[in-house]
Design an enzyme around this catalytic site. Structure first.
Site, mmCIF file in Angstrom:
data_model
loop_
_atom_site.group_PDB
_atom_site.id
_atom_site.type_symbol
_atom_site.label_atom_id
_atom_site.label_comp_id
_atom_site.label_asym_id
_atom_site.label_seq_id
_atom_site.Cartn_x
_atom_site.Cartn_y
_atom_site.Cartn_z
ATOM 1 N N ASP A 46 0.845 -1.198 0.000
ATOM 2 C CA ASP A 46 0.000 0.000 0.000
ATOM 3 C C ASP A 46 0.874 1.239 0.000
ATOM 4 O OD1 ASP A 46 -2.797 1.200 0.531
ATOM 5 O OD2 ASP A 46 -1.534 2.160 2.049
ATOM 6 N N TYR A 51 2.572 9.878 0.136
ATOM 7 C CA TYR A 51 3.665 9.317 0.946
ATOM 8 C C TYR A 51 5.040 9.676 0.380
ATOM 9 C CZ TYR A 51 -0.090 6.310 2.826
ATOM 10 O OH TYR A 51 -1.247 5.840 3.379
ATOM 11 N N HIS A 109 -7.926 9.101 -1.583
ATOM 12 C CA HIS A 109 -7.312 9.017 -0.247
ATOM 13 C C HIS A 109 -8.253 9.512 0.864
ATOM 14 C CE1 HIS A 109 -3.035 8.921 1.634
ATOM 15 N NE2 HIS A 109 -3.935 8.638 2.551
#
Ligand SMILES: NC(=O)C1=CN([C@@H]2O[C@H](COP(=O)(O)OP(=O)(O)OC[C@H]3O[C@@H](n4cnc5c(N)ncnc54)[C@H](OP(=O)(O)O)[C@@H]3O)[C@@H](O)[C@H]2O)C=CC1
Ligand SMILES: O=C(O)C(=O)[C@@H](O)[C@H](O)C(=O)CO
Length: 278
Positions: A46, A51, A109
């Site tokens: 994931d 990120y 998200h």
């Protein structure tokens, strides 16, 4: 080596029930850490545009030497890229950073409900799915109202909702809604960001089973049917967290862990979270 059970999504695509979470792993460390996870047996990784480590995830996939089909890669649209056109561009950029030809799962998200942009964003995911560039599409941090809206205004029921879920936040109502509509539940922060590993009830069960508290919590996820994506940047923990296929919790153990629910979030409240970047 163990075999990770799979969950069949509502379009027939299968996702490993145990995956590896990569949030908070520095870009520079990601190739090694994700490489360690793949070496340990994780086949689902994931990541997210937010990120900043998609490049490392893609490099680890290639360096693993495994056929791409044997790995399940998830990424997510960043909050700053909501909206139909921006989402299509963001998907291209994620694939470029990952240097992969397709994604297995692409998620929104966060819903950012105050902006009212998630329906257009969802329609872009539907378009990418229709084009065959992603094998499954879903959302993350969506509440029932948000799910209902995309199901009413879009054409596809999301395959996955990735939500905060752990023994202190069992999300019974949302999970019941998912079950009614064929949406798979994926648990983020499945270990409560590490906060639950000293919980006395968890530690007692760990001792009884000769396992670690993290293994007991991961086993609880597997037995209640959620997809879990624990993160660790520590090689020994990465390996230990997938050694969960050699023991079973009893119904009483499961109930005792579920009874720890306190509707306690360690992450943001999806109804209020509105961060789109600095
Ligand atoms: N969609 C979303 O909005 C969100 C998605 N996520 C996803 O979920 C994944 C997991 O969630 P995350 O928030 O990272 O939290 P987790 O619940 O997976 O906990 C991670 C923490 O637990 C520690 N830990 C892991 N295993 C062990 C162990 N065996 N013993 C002791 N400590 C341990 C880690 O430390 P260390 O690394 O030092 O070993 C880290 O501090 C993320 O990486 C990300 O992929 C997360 C948050 C939000
Ligand atoms: O890790 C994620 O996927 C997140 O969305 C979180 O980092 C989230 O953005 C957060 O916790 C912000 O405080």
């Amino acid at each position: 080596m163990f075999t990770v059970p799979e969950v069949t999504l509502n379009n027939g695509v299968r996702i490993p029930q145990l995956g590896f979470g990569s949030a908070g792993i520095d870009a520079a460390d990601t190739v090694d850490v994700v490489g360690t996870a793949i070496g340990a047996g994780y086949r689902s990784i994931d990541t997210a545009a937010a990120y900043g480590n998609e490049g490392g995830v893609g490099a680890a996939v290639r360096q693993s030497g495994l056929d791409r089909e044997r790995l399940f890669i998830t990424s997510k649209v960043a909050n700053a890229d909501h909206g139909y056109d921006a989402t299509l561009r963001a998907f291209d950029e994620s694939l470029h950073r990952l240097d992969l030809e397709w994604l297995d799962l692409y998620l929104i998200h966060w819903p950012l409900p105050a902006r009212d942009t998630f329906v257009g964003t969802w329609k872009a995911l539907e378009h990418l799915y229709a084009e065959g560039r992603v094998r499954a599409i879903g959302v993350s941090n969506f509440q029932i109202e948000h799910l209902q809206r995309i199901m009413d205004e879009g054409g596809i029921v999301p395959m996955v909702n990735q939500i905060e879920l752990h023994p202190r936040l069992t999300q019974e109502r949302l999970r019941r809604f998912h079950a009614r509509h064929g949406i798979a539940t994926e648990a983020w922060s499945p270990l409560g960001q590490g906060n639950l590993l000293t919980d006395p009830a968890i530690c007692k069960l760990a001792e009884a089973h000769g396992k670690t508290p993290a293994q007991v919590i991961i086993r609880w996820h597997l037995q209640i049917g959620t997809i879990a994506i624990p993160k660790s940047a520590t090689a020994d923990r990465i390996r230990a967290n997938c050694e969960v296929f050699d023991f079973e919790l009893s119904d009483g153990d499961i109930d005792a862990i579920s009874a720890l629910n306190a509707d306690q979030r360690f992450g943001p409240d999806p109804d209020a979270f509105d961060f789109v970047g600095d």
